[in-house]
Design an enzyme around this catalytic site. Sequence first.
Site, PDB file in Angstrom:
ATOM      1  N   PHE A  21      -4.883  31.938  12.278  1.00 20.42           N
ATOM      2  CA  PHE A  21      -3.443  32.104  12.107  1.00 20.42           C
ATOM      3  C   PHE A  21      -3.077  33.312  11.259  1.00 20.42           C
ATOM      4  O   PHE A  21      -1.957  33.800  11.311  1.00 20.42           O
ATOM      5  CB  PHE A  21      -2.838  30.869  11.419  1.00 20.42           C
ATOM      6  CG  PHE A  21      -3.039  29.582  12.166  1.00 20.42           C
ATOM      7  CD1 PHE A  21      -2.361  29.325  13.342  1.00 20.42           C
ATOM      8  CD2 PHE A  21      -3.905  28.620  11.684  1.00 20.42           C
ATOM      9  CE1 PHE A  21      -2.534  28.133  14.022  1.00 20.42           C
ATOM     10  CE2 PHE A  21      -4.093  27.423  12.351  1.00 20.42           C
ATOM     11  CZ  PHE A  21      -3.404  27.177  13.535  1.00 20.42           C
ATOM     12  N   PRO A  45      -8.502  25.331   8.433  1.00 18.62           N
ATOM     13  CA  PRO A  45      -8.848  26.746   8.450  1.00 18.62           C
ATOM     14  C   PRO A  45      -7.737  27.655   8.974  1.00 18.62           C
ATOM     15  O   PRO A  45      -7.103  27.377   9.990  1.00 18.62           O
ATOM     16  CB  PRO A  45     -10.086  26.787   9.340  1.00 18.62           C
ATOM     17  CG  PRO A  45     -10.733  25.468   9.057  1.00 18.62           C
ATOM     18  CD  PRO A  45      -9.579  24.503   8.969  1.00 18.62           C
ATOM     19  N   CYS A  46      -7.541  28.744   8.239  1.00 23.88           N
ATOM     20  CA  CYS A  46      -6.412  29.637   8.495  1.00 23.88           C
ATOM     21  C   CYS A  46      -6.786  30.924   9.226  1.00 23.88           C
ATOM     22  O   CYS A  46      -5.901  31.660   9.632  1.00 23.88           O
ATOM     23  CB  CYS A  46      -5.746  30.001   7.176  1.00 23.88           C
ATOM     24  SG  CYS A  46      -6.807  30.973   6.084  1.00 23.88           S
ATOM     25  N   GLN A  47      -8.071  31.193   9.401  1.00 21.48           N
ATOM     26  CA  GLN A  47      -8.475  32.507   9.920  1.00 21.48           C
ATOM     27  C   GLN A  47      -7.810  32.846  11.254  1.00 21.48           C
ATOM     28  O   GLN A  47      -7.455  33.995  11.494  1.00 21.48           O
ATOM     29  CB  GLN A  47     -10.002  32.587  10.071  1.00 21.48           C
ATOM     30  CG  GLN A  47     -10.737  32.536   8.766  1.00 21.48           C
ATOM     31  CD  GLN A  47     -11.094  31.122   8.340  1.00 21.48           C
ATOM     32  OE1 GLN A  47     -10.491  30.148   8.775  1.00 21.48           O
ATOM     33  NE2 GLN A  47     -12.075  31.001   7.468  1.00 21.48           N
TER      34      GLN A  47
END
Length: 175
Positions: free
Chosen positions: A80, A76-78
Amino acid sequence: MKKPTVATLFAGCGGDSLGFTNGGFELVFANDNNPDACETMKKRFENSSGKKIVHKGNVEKLKDFGTANVITGGFPCQGFSLAGPRKVDDKRNILYNYLKRAITFANPKFFVAENVKGFVSIGEDGKNKLYDKEGNLQLGKVASAITSELASTGGGYNVHCKILDAKDYGIPQDR
């Protein structure tokens, strides 16, 4: 000759999986916790094979990732993302540990970890340049620590980081 195999974590609706299968790999495992994404993956990959490939739920509890030559995961990128609050202590920022765990269990020939451009600079003051004078990507402290952990997983891997833009690969998006 037997096809190489791939397992994917944080699979979403299967973009990485589709890329690998189009490249000649057999998908042996896919995981996501989003029910709609899992249904899409099932329709795309299970209906034609009849095999149970898609595993919905928390990857934390899984220990079997199939007989994969490759592990891929877009953790999950949220936390970053440049579009988000970018807090180093965001609880989603440690989910790469499950990718690391899968790599340890499966011992693949290689792995692919995918994230957003903001991963490179999270926790930095924004004054650092993205590339040095030689054109080498400059990772911040957090990204360096995570990539070092991934590199030392299992028997160890050579890790190379790149920023890719979808538009450079025929995708009608600038991301």
